[in-house]
Design a protein around this motif. Structure first.
Motif, PDB file in Angstrom:
ATOM      1  N   PRO A  48       0.802  -1.186  -0.043  1.00 12.82           N
ATOM      2  CA  PRO A  48      -0.186  -0.055   0.080  1.00 12.82           C
ATOM      3  C   PRO A  48       0.795   1.260   0.056  1.00 12.82           C
TER       4      PRO A  48
ATOM      5  N   THR B  38      -6.467   4.168  -5.047  1.00  8.16           N
ATOM      6  CA  THR B  38      -5.571   3.130  -4.382  1.00  8.16           C
ATOM      7  C   THR B  38      -6.313   2.199  -3.647  1.00  8.16           C
TER       8      THR B  38
ATOM      9  N   SER C 230       5.575  -5.428  -5.366  1.00  2.64           N
ATOM     10  CA  SER C 230       6.881  -5.058  -4.437  1.00  2.64           C
ATOM     11  C   SER C 230       7.650  -6.014  -4.043  1.00  2.64           C
TER      12      SER C 230
ATOM     13  N   ALA D 283       0.667   6.361  -6.836  1.00  2.00           N
ATOM     14  CA  ALA D 283      -0.466   7.262  -7.198  1.00  2.00           C
ATOM     15  C   ALA D 283      -0.186   8.655  -7.223  1.00  2.00           C
TER      16      ALA D 283
ATOM     17  N   GLU E 214       1.802   1.992  -3.535  1.00  2.00           N
ATOM     18  CA  GLU E 214       0.754   2.483  -4.270  1.00  2.00           C
ATOM     19  C   GLU E 214       0.492   3.800  -3.988  1.00  2.00           C
ATOM     20  N   TRP E 215       0.632   4.139  -2.548  1.00  2.00           N
ATOM     21  CA  TRP E 215       0.529   5.822  -2.400  1.00  2.00           C
ATOM     22  C   TRP E 215       1.458   6.659  -3.156  1.00  2.00           C
TER      23      TRP E 215
ATOM     24  N   GLU F 140      -1.379  -3.055 -11.585  1.00  2.00           N
ATOM     25  CA  GLU F 140      -1.061  -4.060 -10.753  1.00  2.00           C
ATOM     26  C   GLU F 140       0.430  -3.876 -10.326  1.00  2.00           C
ATOM     27  N   LEU F 141       0.624  -3.331  -9.055  1.00  2.00           N
ATOM     28  CA  LEU F 141       1.737  -3.229  -8.493  1.00  2.00           C
ATOM     29  C   LEU F 141       2.435  -4.622  -7.625  1.00  2.00           C
TER      30      LEU F 141
ATOM     31  N   ASP G 207      -4.980  -2.469  -7.342  1.00  2.00           N
ATOM     32  CA  ASP G 207      -3.902  -1.636  -6.609  1.00  2.00           C
ATOM     33  C   ASP G 207      -4.063  -0.051  -6.938  1.00  2.00           C
ATOM     34  N   VAL G 208      -4.243   0.230  -7.892  1.00  2.00           N
ATOM     35  CA  VAL G 208      -4.198   1.602  -8.464  1.00  2.00           C
ATOM     36  C   VAL G 208      -5.010   1.624  -9.952  1.00  2.00           C
TER      37      VAL G 208
END
Length: 291
Positions: free
Chosen positions: A144, A164, A194, A151, A147-148, A191-192, A178-179
């Protein structure tokens, strides 16, 4: 046979309600409860227009969701460095407090201490006893937070509306979006990932394709926050999920790949967000007229 015929006859001869009676019955029904207000933003509205009931998930971040502008800007600047993301991901995975050198094996103790001290200045970490650090706000996953960052950068670089961690409530499909972004009247889905490519499973890829098929975005991007080659593991998994009639993936540049004119895969090599922006642009151009 006789009983069956009698039942059919009575059904056919049952008196039909008059128009007045039907309206009276309808008027007696209790009012339908109002629906939950849609979260603001064009991206969320585009999901609602597709028949979903999107909701924003609870943020799982190592800092308050509403950061002051100066702190958010300074933190965003840090995120642009791959080494910082490696460190932050490892620090979050430690769960408890940690000492420099324990977050990731890819940085030196001195590098980790410098990054930890920077996060103390930003208010994300505090120093504890024995030269250790801990988060002020505990997050359970780095996803997350990534994603922040992405975004925020998409808003800044492309001027699009972004959301997000979206729960889009598609029957039979798990996982969040995700985003998502709304840009030029088009829906973009990211789609992220990590984690390193070796942790990517066929099930995760299948779930991604299931969401793409149900959501039908104008452009979809599968982004891995890694400096490792996608061609070793990620591309074969993604290619296996495509229609066999599709052409082989085409390299745009470096580790940016076009799987179809509306589906792309990128790594973090050079610049994660710049790579995402580049393939979003490729997808938007592909949607235009061919003349």
């Amino acid at each position: 046979m006789g009983r069956h015929a009698h039942g059919t006859s009575s059904t056919l001869t049952r008196r039909r309600l008059t128009a007045r009676e039907m309206e009276t019955r309808a008027a007696a029904v209790e009012a339908v409860a109002p629906t939950t207000p849609l979260p603001p933003g064009e991206a969320m509205a585009m999901l609602a227009r597709r028949g979903f009931r999107p909701e924003l998930g609870r943020p799982d971040l190592p800092f308050p969701r509403e950061l002051d502008a100066d702190t958010a800007e300074r933190l965003t600047g840090r995120f642009g460095h791959y080494s910082f993301r490696l460190f932050l991901r490892g620090a979050i995975q430690r769960r408890g407090d940690f000492a420099p050198g324990e977050a990731t094996r890819y940085l030196t103790v001195a590098q980790e201490k410098s990054l930890a001290d920077a996060l103390v200045e930003l208010g994300l970490l505090v120093r504890t006893s024995r030269a250790r650090y801990r988060f002020v706000h505990r997050a359970t996953s780095f996803g997350p937070t990534l994603e922040w960052y992405v975004a925020r950068e998409l808003r800044r670089r492309l001027g699009c509306d972004v959301a997000t961690g979206v729960k889009f409530r598609a029957p039979g499909l798990g996982g969040d979006l995700d985003v998502i972004a709304a840009l030029e009247g088009k829906l973009i889905y990211l789609e992220l990932k990590s984690s390193p490519p070796k942790h990517l499973t066929p099930g995760e890829v299948a779930a991604f394709f299931a969401r793409v098929r149900r959501l039908r975005p104008d452009v979809a991007v599968f982004a891995m926050d890694t400096s490792l080659r996608l061609s070793d593991r990620v591309l074969p998994l993604l290619t296996a999920g495509l229609d066999p009639k599709c052409a082989p993936p085409r390299r745009i540049e470096r580790d940016l790949w076009m799987l179809t004119p509306h589906l792309y895969a990128v790594s973090a090599k050079a610049d994660l967000v710049a790579n995402i922006c580049r393939v979003v642009g490729e997808g938007l151009v592909a949607l235009g007229p061919s003349h």
